[in-house]
Design an enzyme around this catalytic site. Sequence first.
Site, mmCIF file in Angstrom:
data_model
loop_
_atom_site.group_PDB
_atom_site.id
_atom_site.type_symbol
_atom_site.label_atom_id
_atom_site.label_comp_id
_atom_site.label_asym_id
_atom_site.label_seq_id
_atom_site.Cartn_x
_atom_site.Cartn_y
_atom_site.Cartn_z
ATOM 1 N N GLY A 1 -1.010 9.426 -6.803
ATOM 2 C CA GLY A 1 -2.325 9.573 -6.190
ATOM 3 C C GLY A 1 -2.251 10.017 -4.740
ATOM 4 O O GLY A 1 -3.188 10.613 -4.219
ATOM 5 N N HIS A 2 -1.162 9.713 -4.078
ATOM 6 C CA HIS A 2 -1.021 10.045 -2.659
ATOM 7 C C HIS A 2 0.184 10.970 -2.457
ATOM 8 O O HIS A 2 1.316 10.533 -2.549
ATOM 9 C CB HIS A 2 -0.845 8.772 -1.834
ATOM 10 C CG HIS A 2 -1.153 8.957 -0.382
ATOM 11 N ND1 HIS A 2 -0.713 10.036 0.353
ATOM 12 C CD2 HIS A 2 -1.875 8.201 0.483
ATOM 13 C CE1 HIS A 2 -1.145 9.922 1.601
ATOM 14 N NE2 HIS A 2 -1.848 8.830 1.706
ATOM 15 N N HIS B 1 -9.787 12.730 0.367
ATOM 16 C CA HIS B 1 -9.026 11.895 1.303
ATOM 17 C C HIS B 1 -8.212 12.797 2.235
ATOM 18 O O HIS B 1 -7.362 13.565 1.784
ATOM 19 C CB HIS B 1 -8.120 10.991 0.477
ATOM 20 C CG HIS B 1 -7.425 9.929 1.255
ATOM 21 N ND1 HIS B 1 -6.276 10.159 1.962
ATOM 22 C CD2 HIS B 1 -7.701 8.618 1.420
ATOM 23 C CE1 HIS B 1 -5.872 9.031 2.526
ATOM 24 N NE2 HIS B 1 -6.718 8.077 2.216
ATOM 25 N N CYS C 1 -0.161 1.965 7.760
ATOM 26 C CA CYS C 1 0.433 3.298 7.640
ATOM 27 C C CYS C 1 0.573 3.991 8.983
ATOM 28 O O CYS C 1 1.548 4.704 9.225
ATOM 29 C CB CYS C 1 -0.398 4.169 6.697
ATOM 30 S SG CYS C 1 -2.146 4.251 7.111
ATOM 31 N N CYS C 2 -0.415 3.808 9.883
ATOM 32 C CA CYS C 2 -0.421 4.604 11.117
ATOM 33 C C CYS C 2 0.689 4.241 12.106
ATOM 34 O O CYS C 2 1.377 5.149 12.593
ATOM 35 C CB CYS C 2 -1.787 4.517 11.787
ATOM 36 S SG CYS C 2 -3.133 5.189 10.777
ATOM 37 N N HIS D 1 1.378 4.267 -5.630
ATOM 38 C CA HIS D 1 2.114 4.851 -4.492
ATOM 39 C C HIS D 1 3.635 4.836 -4.696
ATOM 40 O O HIS D 1 4.379 4.874 -3.722
ATOM 41 C CB HIS D 1 1.788 4.109 -3.184
ATOM 42 C CG HIS D 1 0.396 4.355 -2.650
ATOM 43 N ND1 HIS D 1 -0.739 3.885 -3.257
ATOM 44 C CD2 HIS D 1 -0.036 5.015 -1.541
ATOM 45 C CE1 HIS D 1 -1.810 4.239 -2.555
ATOM 46 N NE2 HIS D 1 -1.416 4.922 -1.522
ATOM 47 N N GLU E 1 -8.500 9.785 11.008
ATOM 48 C CA GLU E 1 -7.370 8.858 10.946
ATOM 49 C C GLU E 1 -6.157 9.421 11.678
ATOM 50 O O GLU E 1 -5.851 10.609 11.568
ATOM 51 C CB GLU E 1 -7.033 8.577 9.462
ATOM 52 C CG GLU E 1 -5.948 7.531 9.307
ATOM 53 C CD GLU E 1 -5.602 7.240 7.847
ATOM 54 O OE1 GLU E 1 -6.455 7.469 6.962
ATOM 55 O OE2 GLU E 1 -4.472 6.772 7.610
ATOM 56 N N GLU F 1 -12.175 7.725 3.252
ATOM 57 C CA GLU F 1 -11.311 8.269 4.316
ATOM 58 C C GLU F 1 -11.195 9.780 4.184
ATOM 59 O O GLU F 1 -10.103 10.348 4.237
ATOM 60 C CB GLU F 1 -9.913 7.633 4.229
ATOM 61 C CG GLU F 1 -9.939 6.115 4.171
ATOM 62 C CD GLU F 1 -8.557 5.482 4.291
ATOM 63 O OE1 GLU F 1 -8.343 4.704 5.212
ATOM 64 O OE2 GLU F 1 -7.687 5.791 3.448
ATOM 65 N N CYS G 1 -3.123 9.113 10.973
ATOM 66 C CA CYS G 1 -2.208 9.711 9.999
ATOM 67 C C CYS G 1 -2.658 11.109 9.564
ATOM 68 O O CYS G 1 -1.826 11.928 9.184
ATOM 69 C CB CYS G 1 -2.079 8.825 8.760
ATOM 70 S SG CYS G 1 -1.101 7.338 9.048
#
Lengths: 619, 619
Positions: free
Chosen positions: A176-177, A237, A383-384, A125, A305, A289, A307
């Site tokens: 990856g994100h 995801h 994260c949220c 990340h 989610e 997710e 997010c």
Amino acid sequence: LLRPLAPGHVTIDGGLWARTADVNRAAAIPEGLEQLEKAGNLRNLEIAAGRAEGEAIGPIFADSDVHKWLEAAAWEYAREPDEKLLADQLRITELLAAAQAEDGYLDSVPMLRKVPRYSDLPWSHELYCAGHLFQAAVAQVRGTGRTELLDVAVRLADHLVATFGDGEGQLREVDGHPVVEMGLVELYRETGTRAYLDLASWFVEARGTGIIEGHDKAPTYFSDRVRIREATTVEGHAVRAVYLGAGAADVAVETGDAELLAALDTQYRAMERTKQYVTGGLGSRWEGESFGDPYELPNDRAYAETCAAIGGVQWAWRMLLATGEARYADQIERMLLNGFLAGVSLSGTEYFYVNPLQLRSDAHAEEDRSPAHGRRSWFSCACCPPNIMRTVSSLTGYLATADGASLQLHQYAPGTVTAPLDGGTLRLRVETSYPDEGRVALHVEEAPDGETTLAVRVPAWADGATLAGEPVQAGTYARVTRRFAVGDTVVLDLPLAVRLTSADPRVDAVRGAVAIERGPLVYALEQPDQAEGAVVDDLRIDPAGALSDEFRADLLGGVTVVHAQGAVVPGPDAGATTPYGPATTPPPAPVRDVTLTAIPYYAWANRGPQPMRVWVPTR
Amino acid sequence: LLRPLAPGHVTIDGGLWARTADVNRAAAIPEGLEQLEKAGNLRNLEIAAGRAEGEAIGPIFADSDVHKWLEAAAWEYAREPDEKLLADQLRITELLAAAQAEDGYLDSVPMLRKVPRYSDLPWSHELYCAGHLFQAAVAQVRGTGRTELLDVAVRLADHLVATFGDGEGQLREVDGHPVVEMGLVELYRETGTRAYLDLASWFVEARGTGIIEGHDKAPTYFSDRVRIREATTVEGHAVRAVYLGAGAADVAVETGDAELLAALDTQYRAMERTKQYVTGGLGSRWEGESFGDPYELPNDRAYAETCAAIGGVQWAWRMLLATGEARYADQIERMLLNGFLAGVSLSGTEYFYVNPLQLRSDAHAEEDRSPAHGRRSWFSCACCPPNIMRTVSSLTGYLATADGASLQLHQYAPGTVTAPLDGGTLRLRVETSYPDEGRVALHVEEAPDGETTLAVRVPAWADGATLAGEPVQAGTYARVTRRFAVGDTVVLDLPLAVRLTSADPRVDAVRGAVAIERGPLVYALEQPDQAEGAVVDDLRIDPAGALSDEFRADLLGGVTVVHAQGAVVPGPDAGATTPYGPATTPPPAPVRDVTLTAIPYYAWANRGPQPMRVWVPTR
């Protein structure tokens, strides 16, 4: 292309959004800072800056929560300056600058854990954290006028530009994100440095070629199975997929790439048509997710989610700016008022990571994401919460845009909109109790000299809407073009009749059930509002029965509840040996008729975790 | 208490089970051995034995697959001796003996990876591997008469007895994955060493007290949240939960613990009533491979691991022996013929880890457990294939039991049953084409002198069954008590009318849908059998329409297919922007009537992965 309005050009001073913004400012953001202290995120930076000793705490992407908090604080400062809010931002900004490496690299947890730079990019990340830093830096400039964080961001971005790409000795890898794509384009917009846009574009194009191989998860998970230019739907995801969509839209707009934009439109449409909950929620599967297969939309195990709703809004916003299509503004409204807003308590300080559409009576509370235990004040993977904070702080940004001599109103809340148009400033005072009531009165407080177009969104559900007394078409922007004068009032009337919604038969999870909607709000039956002894799991709705609404100032911060006619069927037969039996046996007959009371879905779980359902069986 | 019959006392020589056993012997077991070579499981043992060099390959529990294969080979040898089958067993047994540590400890992967013994028992599976070794050792004794593996097992068990317990310096820990409980009780039965039973009992009692804390997953996952004596349902990882139930039942029976047995009965009933698929499948969630909340039984995302069906059978079998209740034998039949048998291809060599009840047309194939890519010849986590092998090899064990002067027939397949009863041997020749046909003829080939009771299970679905021409009650054992003579024939007639099944309305996933069943078989609509252009996703069934069946010798190894009346509704509207719309809009009208053809669920996915569904919407 529609043009966003600058912070401060839109204010909201009443109703649902103002209440939400107020608790965000008064409670969520201060408590968020305490959580970042407590959870160790700020301590990590102190250690990285050489001001403390110890080991990094928390997930590898811990810095991103700090960045999101900084972004929230910046937008909040723009809404209303506050000395402490600025001081906290500058203190943390200074800490980030101190932690930043000589060459611009910055990400405290990998630094402290001595993870070799970019050695595990699918999971580390590092660029994800960078992307959030860029977004925060741009927010700081726009929200406070300060450039300290922008300096940090530019050093980091320059380092990324030097490090990644097809050049000699450069890394051909992606994070990856996704999120760095959006961040880089925003940084390009702020600084004009073309290399940032080019790098964002490079990250978008490199993806989907199996560039992330052999990292435990399939390429699908990382949105890396199909090039985004060729993809026809979303998969994997959910947060990653929609963040990538939003970043790619940024790239498409800034590079004038019509092909890429068309591909994104196709993907967004497929998502909306086959992979989105009625609440706007995105992501059907806990496992990974992730998005499920088309029409795989379980209510009890909806992941949805918080997010992902945020990312969905960000993507829809960029598509709206690029296309001007009302359906994208409808999407934003659906996600914000339902799937997103359910993610935060009325108090602003308790959160859901996961937003199901059903909670059964006997649901077992499991680890911190499980909705059955109710909302939480923070998460091990947090994260949220700060993502919610920055979204609420920047809500005013989604209300209106300008374009030459036109002002577009996309969302409705009481307040003011000040739009610099070609012929001068158009300032409107918006008066409305939306979404409780459907009347939106636009009072002209300042007007340009020439002809001006006022475009107001008529939501797709708003059949029978009128603008200035004239019928207008649902699902479009209704327009008034004229020379406006101070004192003019234009009234948009949106009919808020309660309606029952059913789903395509392929959505197996809701066969034989309907959802209750009123205006932009999706409703839910929650246990505390039902008649004595009427367990939510045992309720049926009569789709032909009378529907009514009632504003309840005393309930859940003030909500319009909906009443419907229904019945209670018998509860589980304790003597049954199996839930299966001959289809010739008639289903259990209702034991009594009952009035059902539904509340807006966003307000559920504010009285502890209680049985709840959005889709109500009809028989 | 019912008493199992020894291997060899029951034979099956025709029909579905014989076909399944034949491919298991001819293809699955030999290929399984090759897979164990290829995947490195045997190599691990060679390294541990000092006969090769290198690092351990595969999951930490790699040895357990070897043990399960050994068990399969032992039962298979009992069915029919074979030199190679014995030689392979003895070769691997010798390897295990060579790898075993001085003090009896044996588990090659932790040994090679130098994981300190029992340092991470919640995840290391060291006792899990031991449990499977014990089961294999007992099978080797009973199936081949050899005691080499028993010697290894006894040394390991003695080491465990010395290591675990409440004594001074002993470890108070349990394995994260139950199975050692069953293994220890079996070893006690074989050796008479009471300490093995005591240790099994200790493991059962220690669990559910939060003994597994802080190991990444919640105690629920490990069946460690509630003491099994106090639990009222099953929860967490499905395979772990049912293996624990089976092991606890072994302990309860051997210690005469009626309270524990009653608790297990309650848990089993709750599982059957609220957490089991119509196929017998167990475990609703991919996340944590776990049971869901009551009535949370999604079809598309059913996990229903093949190993969970196996564990469910093992638990039900122990409950059947302890209680003699027909419903446990019904359960065994439902699980074996549906949820379990679907886990293996007709060829015997391709497997499903996960057994959903629906596969949509656009399902996306993901990693190796995902059913959308079809069956696989092995898995990176290969627990299921050798578990299937040992279950098929030991199927004859589930058919009959004896008890004083009574013989109980629980399952029906053509072959012979030889039961040593109080007054002498009762030998029956069973003639039947069950489950294709419902007639089961029992020919007496040898009979005791005195009065003998013959008890035959009448399945709960078999309304209208007769025994020797007399009506008998479904869901019970029908009994004939008399002096049998050679040449006597007793005929059980089970009506196999096709029936439609519906579910408790709380099972939201199947609202408005029915399942097709015939006798013990659950049926599925699979794409290749449907009319031209009739996509499975678009089919409806007319629950009032005619149902018929037809034996098709040419299809899927010979199956009875079911025909039903239905219709095709229009496919997805490509122009739709959302799957949601006004409930006042009538659902899409069928475009044409069509005859539906259903095959036994167990036979699906033998023609590649194809759209399939067990529950068919009625409207």
